[in-house]
Scaffold this motif. Structure first.
Motif, mmCIF file in Angstrom:
data_model
loop_
_atom_site.group_PDB
_atom_site.id
_atom_site.type_symbol
_atom_site.label_atom_id
_atom_site.label_comp_id
_atom_site.label_asym_id
_atom_site.label_seq_id
_atom_site.Cartn_x
_atom_site.Cartn_y
_atom_site.Cartn_z
ATOM 1 N N GLY A 194 -41.641 -51.245 75.108
ATOM 2 C CA GLY A 194 -42.268 -52.554 75.241
ATOM 3 C C GLY A 194 -43.368 -52.610 76.279
ATOM 4 O O GLY A 194 -44.011 -53.656 76.448
ATOM 5 N N GLN A 195 -43.618 -51.506 76.951
ATOM 6 C CA GLN A 195 -44.674 -51.466 77.958
ATOM 7 C C GLN A 195 -46.025 -51.699 77.304
ATOM 8 O O GLN A 195 -46.273 -51.287 76.181
ATOM 9 C CB GLN A 195 -44.639 -50.095 78.646
ATOM 10 C CG GLN A 195 -45.593 -49.925 79.809
ATOM 11 C CD GLN A 195 -45.347 -48.603 80.528
ATOM 12 O OE1 GLN A 195 -44.202 -48.274 80.855
ATOM 13 N NE2 GLN A 195 -46.398 -47.858 80.762
ATOM 14 N N LYS A 196 -46.947 -52.363 78.015
ATOM 15 C CA LYS A 196 -48.245 -52.704 77.447
ATOM 16 C C LYS A 196 -49.087 -51.455 77.182
ATOM 17 O O LYS A 196 -49.142 -50.541 78.003
ATOM 18 C CB LYS A 196 -49.010 -53.643 78.381
ATOM 19 C CG LYS A 196 -48.502 -55.072 78.395
ATOM 20 C CD LYS A 196 -49.412 -55.946 79.243
ATOM 21 C CE LYS A 196 -48.957 -57.400 79.222
ATOM 22 N NZ LYS A 196 -49.864 -58.272 80.023
ATOM 23 N N VAL A 197 -49.774 -51.465 76.020
ATOM 24 C CA VAL A 197 -50.747 -50.435 75.680
ATOM 25 C C VAL A 197 -52.108 -51.115 75.608
ATOM 26 O O VAL A 197 -52.270 -52.125 74.908
ATOM 27 C CB VAL A 197 -50.409 -49.744 74.342
ATOM 28 C CG1 VAL A 197 -51.510 -48.767 73.951
ATOM 29 C CG2 VAL A 197 -49.066 -49.037 74.431
ATOM 30 N N LEU A 198 -53.095 -50.561 76.334
ATOM 31 C CA LEU A 198 -54.416 -51.175 76.445
ATOM 32 C C LEU A 198 -55.467 -50.302 75.770
ATOM 33 O O LEU A 198 -55.317 -49.075 75.679
ATOM 34 C CB LEU A 198 -54.777 -51.369 77.925
ATOM 35 C CG LEU A 198 -53.707 -51.998 78.823
ATOM 36 C CD1 LEU A 198 -54.177 -52.028 80.265
ATOM 37 C CD2 LEU A 198 -53.334 -53.390 78.335
ATOM 38 N N ALA A 199 -56.532 -50.938 75.322
ATOM 39 C CA ALA A 199 -57.665 -50.195 74.759
ATOM 40 C C ALA A 199 -58.347 -49.444 75.890
ATOM 41 O O ALA A 199 -58.735 -50.027 76.898
ATOM 42 C CB ALA A 199 -58.635 -51.138 74.072
ATOM 43 N N ASN A 234 -46.436 -46.962 68.530
ATOM 44 C CA ASN A 234 -46.424 -48.343 69.007
ATOM 45 C C ASN A 234 -45.248 -49.100 68.404
ATOM 46 O O ASN A 234 -44.768 -48.780 67.312
ATOM 47 C CB ASN A 234 -47.731 -49.041 68.611
ATOM 48 C CG ASN A 234 -48.958 -48.333 69.168
ATOM 49 O OD1 ASN A 234 -49.287 -48.462 70.328
ATOM 50 N ND2 ASN A 234 -49.629 -47.577 68.313
ATOM 51 N N SER A 235 -44.790 -50.123 69.120
ATOM 52 C CA SER A 235 -43.685 -50.943 68.627
ATOM 53 C C SER A 235 -44.146 -52.323 68.183
ATOM 54 O O SER A 235 -43.492 -52.978 67.394
ATOM 55 C CB SER A 235 -42.609 -51.097 69.713
ATOM 56 O OG SER A 235 -43.140 -51.776 70.845
ATOM 57 N N ASN A 236 -45.276 -52.762 68.683
ATOM 58 C CA ASN A 236 -45.759 -54.109 68.361
ATOM 59 C C ASN A 236 -47.278 -54.062 68.259
ATOM 60 O O ASN A 236 -47.963 -53.857 69.264
ATOM 61 C CB ASN A 236 -45.330 -55.112 69.447
ATOM 62 C CG ASN A 236 -45.707 -56.533 69.076
ATOM 63 O OD1 ASN A 236 -45.886 -56.835 67.895
ATOM 64 N ND2 ASN A 236 -45.847 -57.401 70.060
ATOM 65 N N ASN A 253 -47.586 -52.575 72.083
ATOM 66 C CA ASN A 253 -46.552 -52.241 73.059
ATOM 67 C C ASN A 253 -46.032 -50.838 72.780
ATOM 68 O O ASN A 253 -46.080 -50.359 71.634
ATOM 69 C CB ASN A 253 -45.399 -53.243 73.010
ATOM 70 C CG ASN A 253 -45.832 -54.632 73.462
ATOM 71 O OD1 ASN A 253 -46.807 -54.782 74.195
ATOM 72 N ND2 ASN A 253 -45.100 -55.646 73.025
ATOM 73 N N MET A 254 -45.539 -50.199 73.826
ATOM 74 C CA MET A 254 -45.038 -48.833 73.685
ATOM 75 C C MET A 254 -43.751 -48.820 72.856
ATOM 76 O O MET A 254 -42.878 -49.656 73.035
ATOM 77 C CB MET A 254 -44.789 -48.224 75.066
ATOM 78 C CG MET A 254 -44.369 -46.764 75.042
ATOM 79 S SD MET A 254 -44.114 -46.089 76.708
ATOM 80 C CE MET A 254 -45.789 -46.153 77.356
ATOM 81 N N GLY A 255 -43.688 -47.873 71.957
ATOM 82 C CA GLY A 255 -42.509 -47.749 71.098
ATOM 83 C C GLY A 255 -41.689 -46.527 71.442
ATOM 84 O O GLY A 255 -41.890 -45.882 72.477
ATOM 85 N N ILE A 256 -40.762 -46.201 70.545
ATOM 86 C CA ILE A 256 -39.849 -45.075 70.736
ATOM 87 C C ILE A 256 -40.040 -44.097 69.583
ATOM 88 O O ILE A 256 -40.140 -44.496 68.420
ATOM 89 C CB ILE A 256 -38.391 -45.557 70.799
ATOM 90 C CG1 ILE A 256 -38.210 -46.545 71.962
ATOM 91 C CG2 ILE A 256 -37.434 -44.379 70.964
ATOM 92 C CD1 ILE A 256 -36.825 -47.141 72.030
ATOM 93 N N THR A 257 -40.091 -42.806 69.892
ATOM 94 C CA THR A 257 -40.245 -41.777 68.876
ATOM 95 C C THR A 257 -38.931 -41.553 68.142
ATOM 96 O O THR A 257 -37.890 -42.109 68.498
ATOM 97 C CB THR A 257 -40.712 -40.460 69.507
ATOM 98 O OG1 THR A 257 -39.678 -39.971 70.368
ATOM 99 C CG2 THR A 257 -41.979 -40.663 70.316
ATOM 100 N N ASN A 258 -38.973 -40.700 67.120
ATOM 101 C CA ASN A 258 -37.754 -40.363 66.384
ATOM 102 C C ASN A 258 -36.735 -39.624 67.247
ATOM 103 O O ASN A 258 -35.542 -39.615 66.931
ATOM 104 C CB ASN A 258 -38.119 -39.499 65.162
ATOM 105 C CG ASN A 258 -38.935 -40.262 64.154
ATOM 106 O OD1 ASN A 258 -38.838 -41.484 64.070
ATOM 107 N ND2 ASN A 258 -39.748 -39.549 63.383
#
Length: 284
Positions: A194-199, A234-236, A253-258
């Motif tokens: 869920g951490q923010k991902v920025l351009a 990404n998660s969102n 938002n940051m997601g989770i890998t497999n």
């Protein structure tokens, strides 16, 4: 006479039976031969109907739903402008599902030979005319100031042009770039779900989706004609294709890998080829 007549009747009966048996045998042979012929013909028809599947030519890609020219070029490791030129596509590079995209240059066509134009021969002056032609003097044009050569600016060092990159998220680098491994064409930055991902820079979002294996939910941003950046796992997703984003804008938002790791996969490409993102991101 009675005995001879009886013998002739028996002989005639035997002859008739023999003839009937021959007719029955002949009829059975014809019927069986016809069935065999029909079976062979049917089998041939069935075999002719079974055609091999049509394969796409080598060096091409069949467009699927959700694809874009950018994602196709990204998957093939090619510059999107080159792929567009090979396929005669112009901006906004509209493609359709089922369309065949060329991923190799077309064969060069030979240009037709054009003979050079012949210069007309000079005709000799008529006899008896020995006068030399008087040369006409063109009027003098007013003198113009001579342009002095301007000083050329020094070529700037190799870099990202006028782009000013920033880190797409905060975290520890889990994996660095390696030109020797295709799976390490970018860097992995660890963080929290869920951490923010920025351009990392301003640009246009040219792809959003999960059609590229190994990237999860992916965002690709075009910054100029040279550079693209990608944000994987990404998660969102907060942007869509065609959106224009600013540097530092919250895009996902940051997601989770497999494998269960929370991270961002970040990649930079120059003319379609991966480059080390750490050469462009600020230190510290």
């Amino acid at each position: 006479m009675g005995e001879e007549r009886l013998i002739s009747i028996r002989y005639a009966d035997t002859l008739i039976r023999t003839i009937l048996a021959g007719c029955v045998l002949l009829l059975m042979t014809v019927v069986m031969g016809g069935c065999a012929s029909q079976g062979t013909s049917t089998g041939h028809r069935q075999q002719s109907k079974a055609r091999p599947p049509v394969k796409k030519p080598a060096g091409t890609y069949r467009v699927r739903k959700g694809d874009s020219l950018y994602s196709i070029a990204w998957r093939a490791g090619l510059d999107y402008q080159t792929v567009a030129r090979w396929n005669g596509l112009r901006t906004p590079y509209t493609i359709y599902p089922g369309q065949l995209i060329r991923l190799s240059p077309p064969k060069s066509s030979r240009r037709p030979y054009v003979a050079p134009e012949k210069t007309p021969k000079k005709t000799a002056p008529p006899p008896g005319n020995n006068k030399k032609p008087v040369a006409r003097v063109a009027p003098k044009k007013p003198s113009q100031p001579v342009a002095k050569p301007t000083k050329t600016k020094k070529t700037p060092p190799a870099g990202s042009g006028k782009l000013y990159w920033q880190w797409p998220t905060k975290g520890r680098i889990l994996s660095r770039y390696s030109s020797a491994e295709a799976s390490r064409s970018g860097i992995k930055i660890g963080g929290k779900p869920g951490q923010k991902v920025l351009a990392a820079e301003a640009g246009e979002v040219v792809y959003v989706g999960s059609g590229l294996i190994g990237y999860g939910q992916l965002i690709i941003i075009k910054h100029n004609k040279k550079y693209l950046s990608a944000y994987g796992h990404n998660s969102n997703l907060l942007v869509k294709e065609g959106d224009v984003v600013k540097r530092g804008q919250h895009i996902s938002n940051m997601g989770i890998t497999n494998q269960g790791s929370a991270l961002l996969y970040f990649e930079v490409r120059r003319y379609g080829k991966p480059v080390d993102p750490l050469l462009y991101l600020p230190r510290g």
